[in-house]
Scaffold this active site. Structure first.
Site, PDB file in Angstrom:
ATOM      1  N   ARG A 213      58.571  37.960  73.378  1.00  9.04           N
ATOM      2  CA  ARG A 213      58.635  36.673  72.675  1.00  9.04           C
ATOM      3  C   ARG A 213      59.999  35.998  72.863  1.00  9.04           C
ATOM      4  NH1 ARG A 213      54.165  36.711  69.062  1.00  9.04           N
ATOM      5  NH2 ARG A 213      54.620  34.528  68.823  1.00  9.04           N
TER       6      ARG A 213
ATOM      7  N   ARG B 283      60.958  30.669  68.998  1.00  9.91           N
ATOM      8  CA  ARG B 283      61.538  29.963  67.857  1.00  9.91           C
ATOM      9  C   ARG B 283      62.977  30.269  67.509  1.00  9.91           C
ATOM     10  NH1 ARG B 283      57.095  31.683  63.833  1.00  9.91           N
ATOM     11  NH2 ARG B 283      57.548  33.528  65.048  1.00  9.91           N
TER      12      ARG B 283
ATOM     13  N   ARG C  60      59.586  21.618  69.678  1.00 16.30           N
ATOM     14  CA  ARG C  60      58.596  21.866  68.652  1.00 16.30           C
ATOM     15  C   ARG C  60      58.430  20.652  67.726  1.00 16.30           C
ATOM     16  NH1 ARG C  60      58.966  25.606  64.125  1.00 16.30           N
ATOM     17  NH2 ARG C  60      56.920  26.587  63.960  1.00 16.30           N
TER      18      ARG C  60
ATOM     19  N   ASP D 173      49.913  31.878  75.117  1.00 18.23           N
ATOM     20  CA  ASP D 173      49.562  32.694  73.958  1.00 18.23           C
ATOM     21  C   ASP D 173      48.367  33.561  74.305  1.00 18.23           C
ATOM     22  OD1 ASP D 173      50.457  32.838  70.960  1.00 18.23           O
ATOM     23  OD2 ASP D 173      48.299  33.103  70.970  1.00 18.23           O
TER      24      ASP D 173
ATOM     25  N   TYR E  59      41.369  39.076  66.103  1.00 18.10           N
ATOM     26  CA  TYR E  59      41.461  37.660  65.723  1.00 18.10           C
ATOM     27  C   TYR E  59      40.103  36.971  65.742  1.00 18.10           C
ATOM     28  CZ  TYR E  59      46.529  37.991  65.819  1.00 18.10           C
ATOM     29  OH  TYR E  59      47.819  38.345  65.542  1.00 18.10           O
TER      30      TYR E  59
HETATM   31  O1  CP3 Z   1      56.896  36.294  74.994  1.00 16.50           O
HETATM   32  C1  CP3 Z   1      57.074  35.074  75.210  1.00 16.50           C
HETATM   33  O2  CP3 Z   1      58.165  34.534  75.051  1.00 16.50           O
HETATM   34  C2  CP3 Z   1      55.935  34.274  75.773  1.00 16.50           C
HETATM   35  C3  CP3 Z   1      55.167  33.557  74.804  1.00 16.50           C
HETATM   36  C4  CP3 Z   1      54.224  34.266  73.836  1.00 16.50           C
HETATM   37  C5  CP3 Z   1      53.751  33.593  72.670  1.00 16.50           C
HETATM   38  N1  CP3 Z   1      52.820  34.378  72.090  1.00 16.50           N
HETATM   39  C6  CP3 Z   1      54.202  32.270  72.210  1.00 16.50           C
HETATM   40  C7  CP3 Z   1      54.035  31.916  70.776  1.00 16.50           C
HETATM   41  C8  CP3 Z   1      53.586  35.502  73.894  1.00 16.50           C
HETATM   42  C9  CP3 Z   1      53.743  36.633  74.899  1.00 16.50           C
HETATM   43  C10 CP3 Z   1      52.688  35.564  72.793  1.00 16.50           C
HETATM   44  C11 CP3 Z   1      51.796  36.708  72.542  1.00 16.50           C
HETATM   45  C12 CP3 Z   1      51.091  36.802  71.262  1.00 16.50           C
HETATM   46  N2  CP3 Z   1      50.507  35.802  70.539  1.00 16.50           N
HETATM   47  C13 CP3 Z   1      50.812  38.041  70.611  1.00 16.50           C
HETATM   48  C14 CP3 Z   1      51.181  39.405  71.141  1.00 16.50           C
HETATM   49  C15 CP3 Z   1      52.604  39.735  70.917  1.00 16.50           C
HETATM   50  C16 CP3 Z   1      52.941  40.079  69.492  1.00 16.50           C
HETATM   51  O3  CP3 Z   1      53.866  39.465  68.955  1.00 16.50           O
HETATM   52  O4  CP3 Z   1      52.329  40.993  68.937  1.00 16.50           O
HETATM   53  C17 CP3 Z   1      50.099  37.737  69.442  1.00 16.50           C
HETATM   54  C18 CP3 Z   1      49.583  38.743  68.419  1.00 16.50           C
HETATM   55  C19 CP3 Z   1      49.896  36.310  69.395  1.00 16.50           C
HETATM   56  C20 CP3 Z   1      49.139  35.518  68.410  1.00 16.50           C
HETATM   57  C21 CP3 Z   1      50.025  34.554  67.728  1.00 16.50           C
HETATM   58  N3  CP3 Z   1      50.538  33.395  68.298  1.00 16.50           N
HETATM   59  C22 CP3 Z   1      50.513  34.601  66.399  1.00 16.50           C
HETATM   60  C23 CP3 Z   1      50.208  35.722  65.422  1.00 16.50           C
HETATM   61  C24 CP3 Z   1      51.310  33.481  66.200  1.00 16.50           C
HETATM   62  C25 CP3 Z   1      51.983  33.027  64.918  1.00 16.50           C
HETATM   63  C26 CP3 Z   1      53.031  33.909  64.429  1.00 16.50           C
HETATM   64  C27 CP3 Z   1      54.165  34.138  65.410  1.00 16.50           C
HETATM   65  O5  CP3 Z   1      54.339  35.275  65.828  1.00 16.50           O
HETATM   66  O6  CP3 Z   1      54.864  33.192  65.748  1.00 16.50           O
HETATM   67  C28 CP3 Z   1      51.348  32.761  67.417  1.00 16.50           C
HETATM   68  C29 CP3 Z   1      52.098  31.523  67.689  1.00 16.50           C
HETATM   69  C30 CP3 Z   1      53.111  31.574  68.758  1.00 16.50           C
HETATM   70  N4  CP3 Z   1      52.901  32.050  70.016  1.00 16.50           N
HETATM   71  C31 CP3 Z   1      54.433  31.104  68.682  1.00 16.50           C
HETATM   72  C32 CP3 Z   1      55.019  31.293  69.934  1.00 16.50           C
HETATM   73  C33 CP3 Z   1      56.402  30.911  70.364  1.00 16.50           C
HETATM   74  C34 CP3 Z   1      55.070  30.484  67.428  1.00 16.50           C
HETATM   75  C35 CP3 Z   1      54.484  29.180  67.081  1.00 16.50           C
HETATM   76  C36 CP3 Z   1      55.463  28.035  67.196  1.00 16.50           C
HETATM   77  O7  CP3 Z   1      56.462  28.141  67.901  1.00 16.50           O
HETATM   78  O8  CP3 Z   1      55.191  26.990  66.607  1.00 16.50           O
END
Ligand code: CP3
Length: 340
Positions: A24, A28, A37, A73, A149
């Site tokens: 990640r 953020r 954002r 994502d 999910y």
């Molecule tokens: O790793 C990276 O930098 C690449 C981008 C990436 C995102 N999501 C961007 C994102 C990756 C690899 C993911 C994977 C992801 N998404 C997972 C597996 C990794 C983990 O953390 O377990 C999961 C479970 C998700 C599902 C998901 N997407 C959730 C639960 C959420 C909200 C909570 C959170 O962790 O932020 C997201 C949103 C999301 N995906 C954000 C980002 C940067 C945040 C939303 C935002 O920036 O407004």
């Protein structure tokens, strides 16, 4: 390739120091991401190749890891299979119409690539813009985590609804997991065609399963994916919380790397996996709140504990939004200044 440390670590070749990246890392905790954002909603950021490319490169320029991971994502697969996926700012994902019965499963399509061209375009653009600076990682969610999910409809502490579905309707769960697997395989193969050089599969919720249930609901599908993709690109599996599976997963020749969370002792993980795979991890991301001197010392100790060969320094899960950028950089710099 100017920096191929990640590719060499996955082949378990000797390296001057291990590579480092952070799960990640595009996201953020970076003020530059927060700026974008404000202007664009989540799926606009994901679906606009120029924005996804810019966000992917932000951490490369700002904190300097040895790999880029494409900004996207895991939930784009349920979306491409036909489900509605909403991202509620500050709250996380919401899938208002969940999978409940066979009819819902039959409605899902596995022909996902035609609606995921934005990911492939983002990979092509990012690979070109990177110009060999560091390797580019593509990714997908593991079938079990996506089932969580798709059945639960949102994030959850224990995913009780999704687990109940698996345990009370195992044939339906198998049908759904297989369909997700089929879609994921065509998706990941096309990610490699578009420029992804390494693939990581995130099984963020596999650790909620008992070992025997992991063998039923997670492992077979993870291994099908690794088998299908490994001839195109090395595959890293990240079964969070499932260190009980290290032995069986590492025995599988199509698995190049396994990601670990912080609950596993490096020496134990090495002993169990016997140099059959590269190991990745496993610094507790919350420890990045400590003073940078502590971070540096602990990272150096972690490298000594894992050994420098067949090792990829990473966090044990994704970096958190409130981590200071300086501390993320200290984590990466500690690896770069490591002397064995
Ligand atoms: O790793 C990276 O930098 C690449 C981008 C990436 C995102 N999501 C961007 C994102 C990756 C690899 C993911 C994977 C992801 N998404 C997972 C597996 C990794 C983990 O953390 O377990 C999961 C479970 C998700 C599902 C998901 N997407 C959730 C639960 C959420 C909200 C909570 C959170 O962790 O932020 C997201 C949103 C999301 N995906 C954000 C980002 C940067 C945040 C939303 C935002 O920036 O407004």
């Amino acid at each position: 390739m100017k920096n191929d440390l990640l590719l060499r670590a996955l082949r378990r070749e000797e390296v001057s120091r291990p590579p480092v990246w952070m799960m990640r890392q595009a996201g953020r905790y970076l003020p530059e991401y927060q700026e974008l954002r404000k202007k664009y909603d989540f799926f606009t950021r994901v679906q606009t190749p120029e924005l996804a490319c810019e966000i992917t490169l932000q951490p490369i320029d700002i904190v300097g890891p040895d790999a880029a991971i494409i900004f996207s994502d895991i939930l784009v697969i349920p979306q491409a299979m036909g489900m509605t996926v909403l991202m509620e700012e500050g709250k996380g994902p919401l899938l208002p119409a969940t999978i409940r019965d066979e009819r819902d499963i039959l409605k899902l399509t596995t022909d996902v690539n035609s609606s995921l061209n934005y990911v492939f375009d983002a990979l092509r653009l990012t690979r070109k813009t990177l110009d060999g600076r560091v390797p580019l990682i593509g990714f997908a969610g593991a079938p079990f985590t996506l089932l969580c999910y798709m059945v639960e409809g949102k994030g959850s502490k224990g995913f009780e609804k999704a687990k109940t579905f698996c345990f009370t309707r195992p044939e339906l769960a198998a049908q759904l997991l297989q369909k997700i697997t089929d879609a994921t395989i065509v998706y990941l193969k096309e990610q490699v065609n578009a420029g992804a050089q390494v693939i990581q599969v995130f099984d963020s919720w596999s650790g909620m399963l008992a070992p025997a249930d992991f063998d039923r609901f997670a492992s077979p599908y993870l291994l099908q994916i690794a088998d299908a993709v490994h001839s195109s690109a090395p595959v890293i599996l990240f079964p969070k919380g499932s260190s009980y599976a290290l032995d069986s997963l590492s025995a599988h020749p199509s698995v190049s790397g396994i990601g670990l969370d912080w609950t596993v002792k490096p020496q134990t993980a090495r002993a169990v996996t016997q140099n059959r795979v590269a190991l990745q991890g496993n610094y507790d991301p919350i420890k990045l709140m400590q003073p940078v001197d502590n971070i540096q010392q602990e990272v150096h100790q972690m490298i000594r504990d894992f050994g420098t060969t067949g090792y990829i320094v990473n966090l044990g899960h994704g970096i958190l939004p409130h981590i200071p950028v300086d501390h993320a950089r200290a984590f990466i710099d500690a690896v770069k200044n490591f002397k064995s």
